[in-house]
Write a protein that holds these residues in place. Structure first.
Motif, PDB file in Angstrom:
ATOM      1  N   UNK A 147      -3.185  -1.475   0.913  1.00 32.97           N
ATOM      2  CA  UNK A 147      -3.012  -2.924   1.050  1.00 32.97           C
ATOM      3  C   UNK A 147      -2.424  -3.527  -0.231  1.00 32.97           C
ATOM      4  N   UNK A 148      -2.880  -3.044  -1.365  1.00 33.32           N
ATOM      5  CA  UNK A 148      -2.341  -3.533  -2.640  1.00 33.32           C
ATOM      6  C   UNK A 148      -0.867  -3.160  -2.782  1.00 33.32           C
ATOM      7  N   UNK A 149      -0.518  -1.993  -2.291  1.00 37.32           N
ATOM      8  CA  UNK A 149       0.876  -1.559  -2.292  1.00 37.32           C
ATOM      9  C   UNK A 149       1.713  -2.470  -1.384  1.00 37.32           C
ATOM     10  N   UNK A 150       1.177  -2.789  -0.217  1.00 35.38           N
ATOM     11  CA  UNK A 150       1.866  -3.716   0.696  1.00 35.38           C
ATOM     12  C   UNK A 150       2.114  -5.054  -0.007  1.00 35.38           C
ATOM     13  N   UNK A 151       1.084  -5.561  -0.684  1.00 33.37           N
ATOM     14  CA  UNK A 151       1.213  -6.852  -1.362  1.00 33.37           C
ATOM     15  C   UNK A 151       2.263  -6.788  -2.473  1.00 33.37           C
ATOM     16  N   UNK A 152       2.232  -5.746  -3.276  1.00 33.18           N
ATOM     17  CA  UNK A 152       3.209  -5.621  -4.363  1.00 33.18           C
ATOM     18  C   UNK A 152       4.629  -5.573  -3.808  1.00 33.18           C
ATOM     19  N   UNK A 153       4.816  -4.848  -2.727  1.00 37.64           N
ATOM     20  CA  UNK A 153       6.145  -4.748  -2.115  1.00 37.64           C
ATOM     21  C   UNK A 153       6.615  -6.097  -1.611  1.00 37.64           C
ATOM     22  N   UNK A 154       5.754  -6.804  -0.893  1.00 35.59           N
ATOM     23  CA  UNK A 154       6.178  -8.077  -0.303  1.00 35.59           C
ATOM     24  C   UNK A 154       6.321  -9.163  -1.373  1.00 35.59           C
TER      25      UNK A 154
END
Length: 166
Positions: A147-154
């Motif tokens: 989820x943190x990876x998703x947030x960083x990407x977006x």
């Protein structure tokens, strides 16, 4: 006698499931909200694949469909084995997404994904430290890095689109 033992076993299973659902509100709320949020992420990702203009939005949408479908299945398996409900009402797509296309859709989708992932991370962090059910707690903890990876990407996408997101 066998019938009586079977009734006791079945009754014990259902009362344990009911007990699981009522004794730990952190866990029951997490399971319900994580399931609902996961389904919304998949639905929004599918819209991004259909309506998105940029390749990055379409790719991110595809990743949301893949990752959240997998997480939803894992959560559902845990929930069913413990007697927690993952049932969520059918929700229409966000009007911000359903009623827009092209660049406007991309901006709305990215803005929505930043906000949604911040809320989701907070939900998962709370469950990873406060849920009483060990399997649910482990699921929340294991899912947080993704989820943190998703947030960083977006957030990176938002920055490249010059969007101010909170």
């Amino acid at each position: 006698m066998k019938k009586y033992l079977l009734m006791l076993m079945v009754g014990g299973f259902f009362s344990q499931a009911a007990l699981a659902q009522t004794t730990d509100t952190v866990t029951t709320n997490f399971v319900k909200n994580a399931a609902m949020g996961g389904m919304m992420e998949v639905k929004a990702g599918q819209l991004a694949l259909k309506k998105g203009k940029s390749a990055s939005v379409k790719a991110y949408g595809a990743k949301m469909v893949t990752d959240h479908t997998l997480a939803n299945a894992q959560l559902k398996k845990i929930a069913l084995s413990k007697g927690y409900s993952t049932a969520a009402p059918a929700m229409p797509a966000s009007p911000l997404l359903a009623n827009t296309t092209g660049t406007e859709f991309d901006k709305n989708y990215v803005t929505m994904m930043v906000a949604d992932h911040k809320k989701t991370i907070a939900l998962f962090e709370h469950a990873s430290t406060n849920a009483k059910d060990a399997d649910v707690k482990a699921f929340a903890t294991k899912t947080l890095p993704k989820l943190r990876q998703h947030l960083a990407t977006v957030e990176s996408m938002a920055s490249s689109m010059n969007l101010e997101v909170k």
